[in-house]
Write a protein that holds these residues in place. Structure first.
Motif, PDB file in Angstrom:
ATOM      1  N   ALA A   1      13.192  20.983 -34.267  1.00 14.78           N
ATOM      2  CA  ALA A   1      14.163  22.324 -34.610  1.00 14.78           C
ATOM      3  C   ALA A   1      14.609  22.710 -33.068  1.00 14.78           C
ATOM      4  O   ALA A   1      14.006  22.825 -32.194  1.00 14.78           O
TER       5      ALA A   1
ATOM      6  N   SER B   1      17.836  27.771 -44.514  1.00 18.21           N
ATOM      7  CA  SER B   1      17.756  29.102 -44.516  1.00 18.21           C
ATOM      8  C   SER B   1      16.771  29.641 -45.355  1.00 18.21           C
ATOM      9  O   SER B   1      16.059  29.060 -46.264  1.00 18.21           O
TER      10      SER B   1
ATOM     11  N   THR C   1      15.914  34.086 -40.870  1.00 16.44           N
ATOM     12  CA  THR C   1      16.553  33.003 -39.717  1.00 16.44           C
ATOM     13  C   THR C   1      17.190  31.873 -40.449  1.00 16.44           C
ATOM     14  O   THR C   1      16.831  31.659 -41.592  1.00 16.44           O
TER      15      THR C   1
ATOM     16  N   SER D   1      18.984  34.064 -35.559  1.00 20.75           N
ATOM     17  CA  SER D   1      18.363  35.191 -36.189  1.00 20.75           C
ATOM     18  C   SER D   1      19.662  36.000 -36.467  1.00 20.75           C
ATOM     19  O   SER D   1      20.475  36.362 -35.725  1.00 20.75           O
TER      20      SER D   1
ATOM     21  N   VAL E   1      17.421  28.214 -33.426  1.00 19.94           N
ATOM     22  CA  VAL E   1      17.276  29.493 -34.273  1.00 19.94           C
ATOM     23  C   VAL E   1      18.215  30.573 -34.372  1.00 19.94           C
ATOM     24  O   VAL E   1      18.448  30.941 -33.528  1.00 19.94           O
TER      25      VAL E   1
ATOM     26  N   CYS F   1      19.268  24.567 -47.892  1.00 18.98           N
ATOM     27  CA  CYS F   1      19.686  23.729 -46.908  1.00 18.98           C
ATOM     28  C   CYS F   1      20.872  23.013 -46.970  1.00 18.98           C
ATOM     29  O   CYS F   1      21.288  22.741 -47.950  1.00 18.98           O
TER      30      CYS F   1
ATOM     31  N   TRP G   1      17.979  21.618 -37.440  1.00 17.17           N
ATOM     32  CA  TRP G   1      17.012  20.594 -36.808  1.00 17.17           C
ATOM     33  C   TRP G   1      17.932  19.319 -36.537  1.00 17.17           C
ATOM     34  O   TRP G   1      18.965  18.934 -37.208  1.00 17.17           O
TER      35      TRP G   1
ATOM     36  N   GLY H   1       7.990  25.303 -39.129  1.00 24.30           N
ATOM     37  CA  GLY H   1       8.764  26.327 -38.187  1.00 24.30           C
ATOM     38  C   GLY H   1       8.900  27.695 -38.850  1.00 24.30           C
ATOM     39  O   GLY H   1       8.850  28.673 -38.172  1.00 24.30           O
ATOM     40  N   HIS H   2       9.531  27.593 -40.033  1.00 26.10           N
ATOM     41  CA  HIS H   2       9.778  28.954 -40.946  1.00 26.10           C
ATOM     42  C   HIS H   2       8.460  29.349 -41.232  1.00 26.10           C
ATOM     43  O   HIS H   2       7.649  28.923 -41.418  1.00 26.10           O
TER      44      HIS H   2
ATOM     45  N   ARG I   1      17.550  27.752 -39.142  1.00 24.85           N
ATOM     46  CA  ARG I   1      16.907  26.839 -38.217  1.00 24.85           C
ATOM     47  C   ARG I   1      17.887  25.584 -38.096  1.00 24.85           C
ATOM     48  O   ARG I   1      18.231  25.091 -39.448  1.00 24.85           O
TER      49      ARG I   1
ATOM     50  N   SER J   1      20.634  25.727 -27.323  1.00 18.59           N
ATOM     51  CA  SER J   1      19.872  25.998 -28.427  1.00 18.59           C
ATOM     52  C   SER J   1      20.495  27.160 -29.076  1.00 18.59           C
ATOM     53  O   SER J   1      19.789  27.608 -30.086  1.00 18.59           O
TER      54      SER J   1
END
Length: 362
Positions: A71, A53, A58, A76, A74, A41, A62, A33-34, A60, A121
């Motif tokens: 995920a 990170s 971003t 931002s 997110v 982490c 999980w 996803g990144h 994320r 989310s």
């Protein structure tokens, strides 16, 4: 739990242990996803979330309770630069992050419903700080960590200092620890789950080839700094980590070794050998079977698990990134053991984080 005194006694004097030949093929799941490398982490205290990170600006989140570990959020960042680090608060309700432009951000984590599903989310940004040098310019930060007592966090980076923030409803207090002569690579708070006082013990490591142990009261005049010196001279450490009871400190070094210090005596460390290149990260776990385990990852593309008291290597895992499209990208920056002892997570520069189940193995 084994007491700190017993552990320190068992460490004894300086020893170097050869690595075991233990090999193990763990089954790794890639979380994708990144869009850029993943630097750091951390697991939530209940083991249900993993935060990562990344250089893609971003963080994320999980969900480790769902099949495939999707995920679910997110985060931002407002300063739109690489996010170098992330860390959960002791109760798991907050997450702190830091960026390449000196930003330190505190996020409120999404809550779960009665079925265990996250209600949203989104993570809510509740507070931001900025690390500045003596001239007032923002400085790049490498690591941020929450303290065991609530409302304190620390960050370190390029400006050679460690900054500590404490926030309350109407004001913010900041302290600065000065002493390192070069960039500070990593820091860790010693665990102290029963403390509600602004006392702390922080380990830090720097490109000045010193590892320091800071002890005292935030903002007080009784601050002490101890430079850890082992046999063979100073080591360039890239990461520091305390054991769950604070009795041991692991320093991960650029020469491929890991030093295990008794925090009570700070005498000659036990040295773990086996990695053939820079060790970037270490993570302790006290298992349900009353066993202390240390996980380390290295530029040699392996993850190793150790008994830090005996010095024995328990497991050597290779081909963590066997599914990587480009083998030249096989670099592991960070490894973490989940608090419940089920999972091992590794961050990589191929933009993925890798998870393996170790439940019941130790």
């Amino acid at each position: 739990m084994v007491t700190a005194l017993v552990r320190c006694t068992e460490l004894g004097s300086f020893h170097t242990f050869p690595s075991a030949i233990a090999m193990s093929e763990l089954t790794w799941t890639a979380l994708r996803g990144h869009s850029e490398w993943i630097e750091n982490c951390c697991f939530s205290p209940d083991g249900r979330l993993l935060a990562t990170s990344s250089g893609d600006e971003t963080v994320r989140l999980w969900d480790l309770t769902k099949p495939g570990y999707p995920a679910v959020a997110v985060l931002s960042h407002p300063d739109s630069y690489a996010v170098w680090s992330c860390d959960f608060s002791r109760d798991g309700g907050l997450l702190c992050t830091c960026t390449d432009t000196g930003g330190v951000h505190v996020w409120k984590m999404p809550k779960r419903d009665r079925e265990g599903n996250l209600k949203t989310s989104e993570g809510h940004l509740v507070r931001s700080f900025c690390s500045k040098d003596a001239h007032g310019f923002p400085t790049s930060l490498y690591r941020c960590r929450f303290s065991p007592c609530f409302n304190y966090l620390a960050a370190c980076g390029v400006d050679r200092t460690i900054k500590i923030w404490c926030w309350r409803e109407y004001d913010v207090f900041q302290a600065t620890l000065v002493g390192h002569k070069n960039s500070v690579e990593d820091l860790a708070f010693a665990p102290d789950p029963d403390s509600h006082l602004p006392n702390f013990q922080i380990a830090s490591c720097s490109r000045d080839r010193t590892t320091r142990l800071w002890t005292g009261r935030v903002g007080g005049n009784d601050l002490q700094c101890k430079i850890l010196q082992g046999q063979g001279g100073p080591k360039w450490a890239l990461a520091v980590s305390f054991s769950p009871d604070g009795s041991l400190l692991a320093t991960c070094c650029s020469d491929g070794t890991v030093q295990i210090w008794c925090t009570r005596t700070l005498t000659e460390p036990r040295v773990l050998t086996g990695h053939t290149s820079t060790v970037w990260s270490g993570s302790f776990l006290h298992t349900a079977a009353d066993r202390l385990v240390l996980a380390t990852c290295s530029s040699d593309k392996t993850v190793r698990l150790w008994d830090p008291v005996s010095g024995k290597q328990l497991l050597q895992a290779e081909r963590v990134m066997s599914g990587a499209a480009d083998p030249n990208l096989e670099e592991l920056f960070c490894c973490r053991l989940s608090p419940d002892g089920r999972l091992l997570a590794c961050c990589a520069n191929d933009n993925n984080v890798y998870l393996a189940s170790i439940d019941g193995k130790f």
